[in-house]
Design an enzyme around this catalytic site. Structure first.
Site, PDB file in Angstrom:
ATOM      1  N   HIS A  80      40.816  35.362  44.747  1.00  0.00           N
ATOM      2  CA  HIS A  80      41.948  34.120  45.702  1.00  0.00           C
ATOM      3  C   HIS A  80      41.897  34.729  46.635  1.00  0.00           C
ATOM      4  O   HIS A  80      41.047  35.817  46.945  1.00  0.00           O
ATOM      5  CB  HIS A  80      43.272  34.380  45.045  1.00  0.00           C
ATOM      6  CG  HIS A  80      43.652  36.432  44.936  1.00  0.00           C
ATOM      7  ND1 HIS A  80      43.533  36.703  44.336  1.00  0.00           N
ATOM      8  CD2 HIS A  80      44.321  36.573  45.583  1.00  0.00           C
ATOM      9  CE1 HIS A  80      43.851  37.922  44.455  1.00  0.00           C
ATOM     10  NE2 HIS A  80      44.549  37.882  45.775  1.00  0.00           N
ATOM     11  N   HIS A  97      43.071  36.113  50.158  1.00  0.00           N
ATOM     12  CA  HIS A  97      44.728  36.423  51.427  1.00  0.00           C
ATOM     13  C   HIS A  97      44.258  36.099  52.618  1.00  0.00           C
ATOM     14  O   HIS A  97      43.300  36.188  53.401  1.00  0.00           O
ATOM     15  CB  HIS A  97      44.511  37.940  51.397  1.00  0.00           C
ATOM     16  CG  HIS A  97      44.879  38.987  50.179  1.00  0.00           C
ATOM     17  ND1 HIS A  97      44.487  40.469  50.142  1.00  0.00           N
ATOM     18  CD2 HIS A  97      45.015  38.354  49.584  1.00  0.00           C
ATOM     19  CE1 HIS A  97      44.741  40.732  49.112  1.00  0.00           C
ATOM     20  NE2 HIS A  97      45.015  39.401  47.827  1.00  0.00           N
ATOM     21  N   GLU A 110      47.191  31.225  49.959  1.00  0.00           N
ATOM     22  CA  GLU A 110      46.332  31.680  48.905  1.00  0.00           C
ATOM     23  C   GLU A 110      46.022  30.393  48.568  1.00  0.00           C
ATOM     24  O   GLU A 110      47.082  29.184  47.819  1.00  0.00           O
ATOM     25  CB  GLU A 110      47.190  32.321  48.791  1.00  0.00           C
ATOM     26  CG  GLU A 110      47.813  34.166  49.089  1.00  0.00           C
ATOM     27  CD  GLU A 110      47.915  34.926  48.412  1.00  0.00           C
ATOM     28  OE1 GLU A 110      47.341  35.239  47.507  1.00  0.00           O
ATOM     29  OE2 GLU A 110      48.343  36.001  48.638  1.00  0.00           O
ATOM     30  N   ASP A 130      48.355  42.192  42.558  1.00  0.00           N
ATOM     31  CA  ASP A 130      46.995  41.254  42.083  1.00  0.00           C
ATOM     32  C   ASP A 130      46.373  42.344  40.582  1.00  0.00           C
ATOM     33  O   ASP A 130      45.687  41.332  40.047  1.00  0.00           O
ATOM     34  CB  ASP A 130      46.180  41.756  43.194  1.00  0.00           C
ATOM     35  CG  ASP A 130      45.948  40.650  44.619  1.00  0.00           C
ATOM     36  OD1 ASP A 130      46.593  39.731  44.851  1.00  0.00           O
ATOM     37  OD2 ASP A 130      45.983  41.508  45.932  1.00  0.00           O
TER      38      ASP A 130
END
Length: 128
Positions: free
Chosen positions: A69, A71, A24, A82
């Protein structure tokens, strides 16, 4: 409040996600008013199931509009971790999901509810 993000900023995030895959990546969304016009990269630790950003490295006085961000799976649904990050930093949060194409992302508000964000053309120098 309806946020906007520059297309170039979103493309940069998608490329960063591709470069980090299968780990990630995480960055902050910077800008002014309702316009997200920059990614703010701080040191972070990353793995295949999480990324931890070091907020203590944020310059004093910098306004954070939210987070972005990746995944490394096709699932762009926020995890419990999250949601905790969303509640702490900013008002708008984007998750980009594998395979990181132009439509492989979703936006959420600070409570984790899906929200709309407009992708706009322009340069990173633009400010509202």
């Amino acid at each position: 409040m309806t946020f906007k993000i520059l297309r170039g900023v979103l493309k940069m995030a998608l490329e960063a996600a591709k470069d980090m895959h299968p780990h990630e990546f995480v960055a902050l969304l910077g800008g002014k008013g309702e316009l997200i016009n920059e990614l703010v990269f701080l040191p972070f630790q990353s793995g295949s199931v999480s990324a931890i950003i070091h907020m203590d490295m944020l310059p004093i006085g910098m306004r954070v509009l939210g987070t972005i961000h990746s995944h490394p799976s096709p699932n762009a649904t926020p995890s419990q971790e999250d949601l905790q990050m969303f509640a702490r930093f900013g008002k708008v949060h984007i998750i980009v999901a594998y395979p990181y194409g132009e439509d492989d992302w979703k936006c959420y508000d600070r409570s984790g509810q899906p929200t709309e964000i407009e992708v706009v053309e322009g340069s990173s120098e633009e400010r509202f």
